[in-house]
Design a protein around this motif. Structure first.
Motif, PDB file in Angstrom:
ATOM      1  N   ASP A 165     -21.746  12.900 -17.460  1.00 12.66           N
ATOM      2  CA  ASP A 165     -22.892  12.537 -18.285  1.00 12.66           C
ATOM      3  C   ASP A 165     -24.064  12.105 -17.414  1.00 12.66           C
ATOM      4  OD1 ASP A 165     -23.900  12.272 -20.973  1.00 12.66           O
ATOM      5  OD2 ASP A 165     -23.886  10.105 -20.664  1.00 12.66           O
ATOM      6  N   ALA A 166     -23.770  11.427 -16.316  1.00  8.03           N
ATOM      7  CA  ALA A 166     -24.830  11.021 -15.395  1.00  8.03           C
ATOM      8  C   ALA A 166     -25.579  12.246 -14.876  1.00  8.03           C
ATOM      9  CB  ALA A 166     -24.236  10.223 -14.232  1.00  8.03           C
ATOM     10  N   ARG A 167     -24.850  13.257 -14.466  1.00  7.51           N
ATOM     11  CA  ARG A 167     -25.505  14.463 -13.943  1.00  7.51           C
ATOM     12  C   ARG A 167     -26.329  15.151 -15.029  1.00  7.51           C
ATOM     13  NH1 ARG A 167     -20.226  14.799 -11.384  1.00  7.51           N
ATOM     14  NH2 ARG A 167     -20.438  14.509  -9.115  1.00  7.51           N
ATOM     15  N   ARG A 168     -25.819  15.171 -16.271  1.00  4.42           N
ATOM     16  CA  ARG A 168     -26.565  15.820 -17.359  1.00  4.42           C
ATOM     17  C   ARG A 168     -27.907  15.142 -17.614  1.00  4.42           C
ATOM     18  NH1 ARG A 168     -21.395  16.573 -19.744  1.00  4.42           N
ATOM     19  NH2 ARG A 168     -21.535  14.562 -20.832  1.00  4.42           N
ATOM     20  N   HIS A 169     -27.974  13.843 -17.330  1.00  2.37           N
ATOM     21  CA  HIS A 169     -29.213  13.103 -17.583  1.00  2.37           C
ATOM     22  C   HIS A 169     -30.002  12.843 -16.298  1.00  2.37           C
ATOM     23  CE1 HIS A 169     -27.122  12.255 -21.415  1.00  2.37           C
ATOM     24  NE2 HIS A 169     -28.342  12.164 -21.893  1.00  2.37           N
ATOM     25  N   GLY A 170     -29.712  13.601 -15.274  1.00  2.14           N
ATOM     26  CA  GLY A 170     -30.496  13.519 -14.048  1.00  2.14           C
ATOM     27  C   GLY A 170     -30.243  12.285 -13.216  1.00  2.14           C
ATOM     28  N   CYS A 171     -29.100  11.652 -13.380  1.00  2.19           N
ATOM     29  CA  CYS A 171     -28.764  10.461 -12.597  1.00  2.19           C
ATOM     30  C   CYS A 171     -27.984  10.868 -11.352  1.00  2.19           C
ATOM     31  CB  CYS A 171     -27.925   9.479 -13.416  1.00  2.19           C
ATOM     32  SG  CYS A 171     -28.719   8.878 -14.926  1.00  2.19           S
ATOM     33  N   ASP A 172     -28.222  10.157 -10.263  1.00  2.17           N
ATOM     34  CA  ASP A 172     -27.464  10.429  -9.042  1.00  2.17           C
ATOM     35  C   ASP A 172     -26.566   9.265  -8.655  1.00  2.17           C
ATOM     36  OD1 ASP A 172     -29.607   8.842  -8.415  1.00  2.17           O
ATOM     37  OD2 ASP A 172     -30.507  10.216  -6.967  1.00  2.17           O
ATOM     38  N   ALA A 173     -26.342   8.347  -9.607  1.00  6.36           N
ATOM     39  CA  ALA A 173     -25.419   7.234  -9.362  1.00  6.36           C
ATOM     40  C   ALA A 173     -24.951   6.680 -10.707  1.00  6.36           C
ATOM     41  CB  ALA A 173     -26.090   6.129  -8.543  1.00  6.36           C
ATOM     42  N   VAL A 174     -23.787   6.007 -10.669  1.00  8.60           N
ATOM     43  CA  VAL A 174     -23.196   5.398 -11.869  1.00  8.60           C
ATOM     44  C   VAL A 174     -22.750   3.978 -11.531  1.00  8.60           C
ATOM     45  CG1 VAL A 174     -21.314   5.486 -13.560  1.00  8.60           C
ATOM     46  CG2 VAL A 174     -22.362   7.618 -12.753  1.00  8.60           C
ATOM     47  N   ALA A 175     -23.046   3.032 -12.426  1.00 11.69           N
ATOM     48  CA  ALA A 175     -22.498   1.675 -12.341  1.00 11.69           C
ATOM     49  C   ALA A 175     -21.620   1.456 -13.560  1.00 11.69           C
ATOM     50  CB  ALA A 175     -23.621   0.640 -12.305  1.00 11.69           C
ATOM     51  N   ASN A 176     -20.325   1.365 -13.342  1.00 12.42           N
ATOM     52  CA  ASN A 176     -19.368   1.161 -14.426  1.00 12.42           C
ATOM     53  C   ASN A 176     -19.187  -0.340 -14.656  1.00 12.42           C
ATOM     54  OD1 ASN A 176     -17.219   1.126 -16.235  1.00 12.42           O
ATOM     55  ND2 ASN A 176     -15.695   1.457 -14.629  1.00 12.42           N
ATOM     56  N   CYS A 177     -19.891  -0.883 -15.660  1.00 12.55           N
ATOM     57  CA  CYS A 177     -19.848  -2.314 -15.976  1.00 12.55           C
ATOM     58  C   CYS A 177     -19.239  -2.512 -17.358  1.00 12.55           C
ATOM     59  CB  CYS A 177     -21.254  -2.909 -15.918  1.00 12.55           C
ATOM     60  SG  CYS A 177     -22.137  -2.626 -14.373  1.00 12.55           S
ATOM     61  N   THR A 178     -18.117  -1.869 -17.600  1.00 10.20           N
ATOM     62  CA  THR A 178     -17.534  -1.837 -18.937  1.00 10.20           C
ATOM     63  C   THR A 178     -16.629  -3.018 -19.239  1.00 10.20           C
ATOM     64  OG1 THR A 178     -15.823  -0.355 -18.049  1.00 10.20           O
ATOM     65  CG2 THR A 178     -17.679   0.658 -19.192  1.00 10.20           C
ATOM     66  N   PHE A 234     -20.752   6.425  -7.131  1.00 10.59           N
ATOM     67  CA  PHE A 234     -20.082   5.804  -8.277  1.00 10.59           C
ATOM     68  C   PHE A 234     -19.571   4.425  -7.864  1.00 10.59           C
ATOM     69  CE2 PHE A 234     -18.276   7.050 -12.466  1.00 10.59           C
ATOM     70  CZ  PHE A 234     -17.614   5.874 -12.750  1.00 10.59           C
ATOM     71  N   VAL A 235     -20.004   3.390  -8.592  1.00  9.56           N
ATOM     72  CA  VAL A 235     -19.625   2.009  -8.273  1.00  9.56           C
ATOM     73  C   VAL A 235     -19.026   1.356  -9.515  1.00  9.56           C
ATOM     74  CG1 VAL A 235     -20.531  -0.293  -7.728  1.00  9.56           C
ATOM     75  CG2 VAL A 235     -21.302   1.697  -6.419  1.00  9.56           C
ATOM     76  N   HIS A 236     -17.902   0.667  -9.333  1.00 17.93           N
ATOM     77  CA  HIS A 236     -17.290  -0.132 -10.403  1.00 17.93           C
ATOM     78  C   HIS A 236     -17.704  -1.589 -10.229  1.00 17.93           C
ATOM     79  CE1 HIS A 236     -14.591   3.122 -11.669  1.00 17.93           C
ATOM     80  NE2 HIS A 236     -14.320   3.332 -10.388  1.00 17.93           N
ATOM     81  N   SER A 237     -17.967  -2.268 -11.342  1.00 16.94           N
ATOM     82  CA  SER A 237     -18.276  -3.697 -11.310  1.00 16.94           C
ATOM     83  C   SER A 237     -17.719  -4.337 -12.580  1.00 16.94           C
ATOM     84  CB  SER A 237     -19.787  -3.936 -11.215  1.00 16.94           C
ATOM     85  OG  SER A 237     -20.081  -5.319 -11.170  1.00 16.94           O
ATOM     86  N   TYR A 238     -16.506  -4.881 -12.481  1.00 17.15           N
ATOM     87  CA  TYR A 238     -15.878  -5.513 -13.645  1.00 17.15           C
ATOM     88  C   TYR A 238     -14.722  -6.400 -13.191  1.00 17.15           C
ATOM     89  CZ  TYR A 238     -12.324  -1.757 -13.266  1.00 17.15           C
ATOM     90  OH  TYR A 238     -11.338  -0.891 -12.821  1.00 17.15           O
ATOM     91  N   GLY A 239     -14.193  -7.194 -14.134  1.00 14.17           N
ATOM     92  CA  GLY A 239     -13.015  -8.015 -13.860  1.00 14.17           C
ATOM     93  C   GLY A 239     -13.343  -9.417 -13.385  1.00 14.17           C
ATOM     94  N   TYR A 240     -14.424 -10.025 -13.931  1.00 12.78           N
ATOM     95  CA  TYR A 240     -14.882 -11.330 -13.459  1.00 12.78           C
ATOM     96  C   TYR A 240     -14.283 -12.508 -14.227  1.00 12.78           C
ATOM     97  CZ  TYR A 240     -18.091  -8.351 -10.955  1.00 12.78           C
ATOM     98  OH  TYR A 240     -18.622  -7.374 -10.136  1.00 12.78           O
ATOM     99  N   GLY A 241     -13.275 -12.261 -15.037  1.00 13.56           N
ATOM    100  CA  GLY A 241     -12.532 -13.330 -15.695  1.00 13.56           C
ATOM    101  C   GLY A 241     -13.412 -14.209 -16.561  1.00 13.56           C
ATOM    102  N   GLY A 242     -13.305 -15.518 -16.362  1.00 10.95           N
ATOM    103  CA  GLY A 242     -14.104 -16.454 -17.141  1.00 10.95           C
ATOM    104  C   GLY A 242     -15.383 -16.869 -16.449  1.00 10.95           C
ATOM    105  N   SER A 243     -15.843 -16.083 -15.472  1.00 12.23           N
ATOM    106  CA  SER A 243     -16.993 -16.482 -14.659  1.00 12.23           C
ATOM    107  C   SER A 243     -18.172 -15.528 -14.751  1.00 12.23           C
ATOM    108  CB  SER A 243     -16.574 -16.623 -13.187  1.00 12.23           C
ATOM    109  OG  SER A 243     -15.707 -17.713 -13.011  1.00 12.23           O
TER     110      SER A 243
END
Length: 375
Positions: A199-212, A347-356
């Motif tokens: 989907d990133a490529r379809r919308h002209g993006c050259d990077a992804v941040a997965n903050c789900t 492609f970068v993942h950013s998640y899993g910060y618990g209660g912080s």
């Protein structure tokens, strides 16, 4: 350097990451199946204090966040500041191994932020003398002493009005005009990280941040990520009745946390956080518990916690309740996914910060932006 980034997620981590990228000159496409008001970030207490975020980078992220929060964080839409500076107290029982100082209070990362914390370890007697001179409200002293609490941490924390802050951050993202595409509340989720990349490529993006956040458990098949369920009740901060007023004039609210001894435990902490126009009383930290509603026995326990904090529950009714699943992981996932990066995509993942989440979000967003933009 990436020129346009697909940011997935509209909680505090996703929104602040999008802002960091925009402030550094990149374009952003922000997408999420949920609107910010339905994320776990929205219902959180907003207290700055590292809590169930087990990562060697946590202290640095926390201090970078504290420095930004200490500026007051003015809402660009003119609705006032969404950060409040208040006393914070954490009671410790006599046999508590954590009576000493936490590592995040060392000041290693920032002298200025450490100074603004003004962190101290006090006896209960010293604490209540400090509260009397500083005019801030604490639980009834006799109950604290009878329950075996002998010491406490006292520091100056920052508390974020989470609903107002999320709204302000989304408005700021949108204020960047043509460099920011916002598509939140779609109800549509990605099935895999590969779908995000396509989907990133379809919308002209050259990077992804997965903050789900917790959504990464399913999207990424991340078996290390679990939901740590929190249950809260809310009181109207403006009209709540107290049993602790001393009749000598206005008193300042304080954040109070108890995780051990007679009143609290790691799975059932007892706490109160003044947040915006609410007093947030908790709580639970139950890993793997997905119950979406406050159970009757939990409600009774939360009312008891409110009473312990000095709220007159005979004259003050809760005005709401909330359940959320904190995204806990043994180590936060903030890293480049080498398997999905390549062929012009980062492609970068950013998640899993618990209660912080509200404690580390600025530092984590800066690191994510650096991984995305600095090759």
């Amino acid at each position: 350097m990436a020129s346009k980034v697909l940011v997935v997620g509209s909680g505090v981590i996703g929104l602040r990451t999008a802002l960091e990228l925009l402030r550094r000159g990149a374009a952003v496409r922000l997408v999420s199946p949920a609107v910010p008001s339905s994320t776990c970030s929205h219902g959180a207490g907003g207290l700055w204090m590292p809590f169930h975020c087990d990562d060697g980078r946590t202290n640095r992220w926390s201090y970078e966040t504290l420095e930004e929060l200490s500026s007051g964080c003015e809402d660009p839409e003119g609705r006032g500041r969404y950060v409040e500076s208040l006393p914070a107290v954490s009671f410790k029982a006599g046999g508590d191994s954590a009576v000493g100082l936490p590592d995040w209070a060392s000041g290693e990362w920032s002298d200025a932020a450490s100074s603004s914390l003004d962190f101290r370890r006090l006896t209960v007697d010293e604490l209540y003398r400090e509260a009397k001179s500083g005019r801030f409200r604490l639980p009834p002293r006799a109950a604290i002493v009878d329950a075996g609490y002998t010491h406490a941490w006292l520091f100056r924390t920052r508390i974020v009005d989470a609903p107002l802050a999320l709204s302000a951050m989304l408005d700021e993202v949108r204020s960047h005009g043509g460099r920011a595409e916002v598509d939140v509340g779609t109800g549509r989720s990605y099935g895999t990280p590969g779908e995000m990349a396509d989907d990133a490529r379809r919308h002209g993006c050259d990077a992804v941040a997965n903050c789900t956040g917790l959504g990464a458990r399913k999207v990424c098949g991340d078996g290390e990520l679990v939901g740590a369920r929190g249950a809260l009740i809310h009181f109207d901060r403006r009209s709540v009745a107290w049993t602790t007023d001393d009749g000598e004039g206005p008193m300042t609210d304080a954040s109070v946390t108890i995780e051990g001894g007679a009143f609290g435990s790691p799975t059932h902490p007892c706490y109160m956080i003044p947040r915006g126009d609410m007093l947030v009383v908790g709580g639970t930290y139950l890993e793997g518990d997905d119950e979406p509603d406050v159970r009757p026995d939990e409600r009774r326990g939360l009312l008891e916690n409110a009473r312990r904090m000095g709220i007159d529950v005979g004259r003050s009714e809760p005005v709401g309740e909330w359940v959320g699943l904190r995204p806990y992981r043994p180590t936060c996932r903030l890293e480049v996914d080498e398997g999905l990066s390549g062929e012009g995509l980062r492609f970068v993942h950013s998640y899993g910060y618990g209660g912080s989440g509200w404690t580390v979000f600025v530092g984590a967003a800066r690191d994510a932006a650096s991984l995305l933009l600095d090759r």
